[in-house]
Design an enzyme around this catalytic site. Structure first.
Site, PDB file in Angstrom:
ATOM      1  N   GLY A   1       0.795  -1.224   0.000  1.00 56.08           N
ATOM      2  CA  GLY A   1       0.000   0.000   0.000  1.00 56.08           C
ATOM      3  C   GLY A   1       0.821   1.263   0.000  1.00 56.08           C
ATOM      4  O   GLY A   1       1.667   1.448   0.859  1.00 56.08           O
ATOM      5  N   SER A   2       0.606   2.152  -0.953  1.00 57.34           N
ATOM      6  CA  SER A   2       1.478   3.312  -1.068  1.00 57.34           C
ATOM      7  C   SER A   2       0.997   4.242  -2.181  1.00 57.34           C
ATOM      8  O   SER A   2      -0.138   4.149  -2.628  1.00 57.34           O
ATOM      9  CB  SER A   2       2.915   2.848  -1.345  1.00 57.34           C
TER      10      SER A   2
END
Length: 243
Positions: free
Chosen positions: A200-201
């Site tokens: 996640g980013s």
């Protein structure tokens, strides 16, 4: 009676058919997938329902590290998306000082990757990697605008015939590891893999001054395929319709 000549084409087996539908896994993911699988076996030994939960998490981990092939448009002047995900922001912003792109706001396209997106990052354009700069930081929600300043990040400057492009890998709320495969001075082609971020980013792309982004907020981007901008297009911009 009619005899048909043997065909040169062998029927595809079920195994080959299934294999063709499963994307390859990036080597960075093998230790994590193995860890999830081992934990699942232990959970099965403790209590079967927990083992099935672990199995589902193992499958999710394998999908997270998928590394599918992409078809990248190669015409000079195109800038393609460096990541899968949702275009969360299209704006003008000051680039991070470590990029050396000046102190004036530049067009910026931000792509948010959820834990369900493919996280292999690809170069937005062909050129030479002029600079790589890593900066430690926090791990707040990558969808927030201040994540560009506060979060851990790894920045690249790609020198192209049409100007310098900044690409920033930003760690998110869950992400704890930014991986970069390239080095300064290296030549890179559009759509070539240059890194990934675990769990996640977000990626920011800073375009040269005066460039018109060709995507809209809320649009889904596909790494190496979705066109973010076109330096050769004398286009004042595009309008969009949301269903």
């Amino acid at each position: 009676m009619v005899f048909l000549p043997p065909s040169d084409q062998q029927p595809m087996s079920i195994a080959n058919s299934i294999r063709g539908q499963i994307p390859p896994i990036h080597p960075e993911g093998y230790p994590f997938i193995g860890g999830f699988a081992l934990a699942s076996l232990i959970l099965f030994w403790l209590w079967t329902p927990l083992g099935w939960i672990g199995t589902l998490l193992t499958i999710w981990c394998a999908l997270f590290f998928r590394n599918p092939p992409r078809v990248t448009p190669l015409r000079d002047g195109l800038v393609v998306a460096p990541a899968d995900g949702r275009v969360s922001m299209v704006t003008h912003a000051l680039p991070p000082a470590e990029l050396g792109l000046g102190d004036r706001p530049l067009p910026r396209v931000s792509i948010f990757m959820s834990v369900f997106n493919c996280h292999v990052n690809r170069s937005p354009a062909a050129g030479r990697i002029e600079r790589i700069a890593y900066r430690p930081g926090a791990f707040i929600n990558a969808e927030l605008d201040k994540a560009s300043e506060d979060n851990e990040r790894n920045s690249l400057v790609i020198s192209t015939p049409n100007g310098r492009i900044g690409v920033i890998q930003i760690a998110g709320l869950v992400a704890r590891r930014i991986v970069c495969f390239v080095r300064e001075g290296q030549s890179i082609g559009a759509g070539e893999r240059f890194g990934l971020i675990r769990f996640g980013s977000r990626l920011d792309v800073f375009l040269p001054e005066g460039t018109k982004p060709l995507v809209a907020e809320g649009q889904t981007a596909i790494a190496g395929e979705t066109v973010l901008a076109d330096f050769r297009l004398a286009d004042p911009g595009r309008s969009y319709r949301a269903d």
